[in-house]
Design an enzyme around this catalytic site. Structure first.
Site, short mmCIF file in Angstrom:
data_model
loop_
_atom_site.label_atom_id
_atom_site.label_comp_id
_atom_site.label_asym_id
_atom_site.label_seq_id
_atom_site.Cartn_x
_atom_site.Cartn_y
_atom_site.Cartn_z
N ARG A 51 0.82 -1.17 -0.06
CA ARG A 51 -0.02 -0.13 0.13
C ARG A 51 0.79 1.24 -0.09
O ARG A 51 0.61 2.29 -0.64
CB ARG A 51 -0.90 0.12 1.22
N TYR A 103 -18.07 17.31 -13.07
CA TYR A 103 -18.74 15.72 -13.22
C TYR A 103 -19.61 15.37 -11.90
O TYR A 103 -19.28 15.65 -10.82
CB TYR A 103 -17.25 14.88 -13.09
N ASP A 175 -9.24 19.10 -13.03
CA ASP A 175 -9.35 17.85 -13.40
C ASP A 175 -9.14 17.71 -15.01
O ASP A 175 -9.93 18.54 -15.89
CB ASP A 175 -10.98 17.43 -13.36
N LYS A 200 -10.68 6.45 -18.26
CA LYS A 200 -10.92 7.16 -19.59
C LYS A 200 -9.79 6.97 -20.48
O LYS A 200 -9.51 5.96 -20.86
CB LYS A 200 -11.60 8.49 -19.59
C1 LIG Z 1 -15.28 9.57 -15.03
C2 LIG Z 1 -15.13 10.88 -14.44
C3 LIG Z 1 -14.60 10.86 -13.06
C4 LIG Z 1 -14.60 9.88 -12.11
O1 LIG Z 1 -13.66 8.76 -12.33
P1 LIG Z 1 -14.04 7.23 -12.00
O2 LIG Z 1 -12.63 6.63 -12.50
O3 LIG Z 1 -15.29 6.94 -12.62
O4 LIG Z 1 -14.22 7.35 -10.36
C5 LIG Z 1 -13.84 12.18 -12.71
N1 LIG Z 1 -13.97 13.19 -13.50
C6 LIG Z 1 -14.34 13.18 -14.79
C7 LIG Z 1 -14.20 14.30 -15.77
C8 LIG Z 1 -14.78 12.03 -15.14
O5 LIG Z 1 -15.11 11.79 -16.62
#
Ligand SMILES: *Cc1c(COP(=O)(O)O)cnc(C)c1O
Length: 399
Positions: A51, A103, A175, A200
């Site tokens: 961890r 988001y 983000d 993503k």
């Molecule tokens: C999908 C997404 C998240 C969250 O991510 P997870 O991997 O689903 O927890 C946060 N910000 C954006 C812009 C996203 O598209």
């Protein structure tokens, strides 16, 4: 003499393909080991318990840090775990200023969980200078941006927002999921901490959940490391390997996906059934100027409005190629319906305020042939009743 800095495409391969010194294996060894044997009881080695750190995760963390131009990277089990870790750098009594159309999962975290720990927030259109200025409080510690936003593809000026945050003694968190570091580097624009849902584009194949944080400041990096270890939502080594595997082809995937998105946005704009297209890569888009100032491309995600939920149902029923699902940034074209998917957490009023209208669909372009995608949309759009396609366009064409 300063060290020669590789360009991004080279950096990615150089960092993800590192022959193992012991065996020469070109791919990262997957160390399925929770613990590491120690030689000296008084001085533990670099790795003790997985961890706290392990070699497979190290490679992911170093790769993303290099690519974002930061000093440290951190890999988490999901994007939301990464975002949670970033917010845990705050304390009881602190205040966050956050972009309006954030988001859905981040919205839920900030509105429903953080208040339990005494962390308050104000939603603001970060491009509205007066509104932003008015939102600062004595205890504002973080301004949180997501650009382009989800699902209206609204762009926030990162450089201006960073300047504003710093002038008030706050940090800027960004983000960067939609752009990836290949198109946009928030740290170089003044951001202090960068977040990715690596679920993503970075992993890119709809096969894992993963989150990343990158920092440049040593103290902030130490704080995030402490939280990563204390909170424990680290990325498993198997998923680290899949993320490294995905990262290797990021550039070619993103290029083709962006090309498809650009052509689809241009084509959709001309279709009478489509009320509006949101894509910051279109010169006609209201976000184009800021986007082209701070990013290399409009990216591979767009959204479009076909006026009503009935039309949405009809279109989705007739499309054959896109996968109708949650998520984005994958090899397959993904179509999603923010009202019931990513933004289901918002009340109808909040949805309306965020531009999440009943006719809005989000599309993340995949690697299919563009002509095939176009033909598919063309046949499906013929089923949208003519009456709803002849509505006058609103003066402001936006979602
Ligand atoms: C999908 C997404 C998240 C969250 O991510 P997870 O991997 O689903 O927890 C946060 N910000 C954006 C812009 C996203 O598209």
């Amino acid at each position: 003499m300063s060290e020669y800095k590789y360009n991004d495409a080279t950096k990615i391969i150089h960092d993800t393909v590192r022959p193992d010194p012991q065996t020469g294996a070109v791919n990262a060894p997957v160390y399925f080991s929770s613990t590491f044997a120690q030689k000296d009881p008084l001085e533990l080695g670099k790795y003790d318990y997985a961890r706290s750190g392990n070699p497979t995760r190290d490679q992911v963390e170093e790769s993303i840090a290099n690519l974002e131009g930061g000093s440290r990277g951190f890999a988490f089990a999901t994007g939301m775990a990464a975002i949670t870790a970033a917010f845990l750098t705050l304390h009881q009594g602190d205040h966050i200023i956050i972009t309006k159309d954030v988001y859905g999962g981040t919205f839920r975290l900030v509105t429903e969980l953080l208040p339990n720990y005494g962390i308050s927030h104000t939603f603001v259109d970060l491009n509205d200078e007066d509104a932003l200025e008015a939102a600062y409080q004595e205890n504002t510690k973080v301004v949180y941006a997501e650009t382009p936003s989800n699902p209206t593809l609204t762009v926030v000026d990162l450089e201006a927002t960073a300047k504003s945050a710093h002038a008030h003694g706050a940090l800027l968190f960004a983000d960067n999921t939609f752009m990836t570091p290949l198109y946009q580097k928030p740290l170089s624009l003044g951001a202090d901490l960068v977040i990715h849902s690596a679920t993503k584009f970075l992993s890119g194949h709809s096969d894992i959940l993963a989150g990343l944080v990158v920092t440049n400041d040593a103290a902030l990096g130490d704080a995030v490391y402490f939280i990563q270890n204390a909170m424990g939502a680290t990325l498993s080594v198997g998923d680290c390997w899949l993320l490294l595997r995905g990262l290797k082809t990021l550039k070619v995937r993103l290029q083709t996906e962006t090309e498809n998105a650009t052509k689809l946005a241009q084509w959709l704009q001309q279709q009478p059934a489509v009320k509006a297209v949101n894509y910051p890569g279109l010169e006609s888009d209201k976000n184009y100027a800021i986007q082209s100032k701070q990013a290399l491309s409009g990216g591979a995600v767009l959204s479009f409005d076909i006026a009503s939920e009935d039309n949405v149902r009809t279109l989705v029923q007739h499309l054959k190629l896109p996968i109708f699902s949650v998520s984005l940034g994958a090899v397959e074209t993904i179509l999603s319906y923010p009202c019931t998917m990513s933004h289901a957490e918002l009340s109808p009023d909040e949805q309306q305020a965020s531009g999440v209208t009943p006719g809005l669909l989000r599309l993340s372009a995949g690697l299919e042939d563009f002509e095939d995608l176009k033909q598919d949309f063309a046949q499906a759009l013929t089923y949208i009743p003519a009456s709803s396609t002849t509505q006058p366009k609103p003066a402001v064409a936006e979602g």
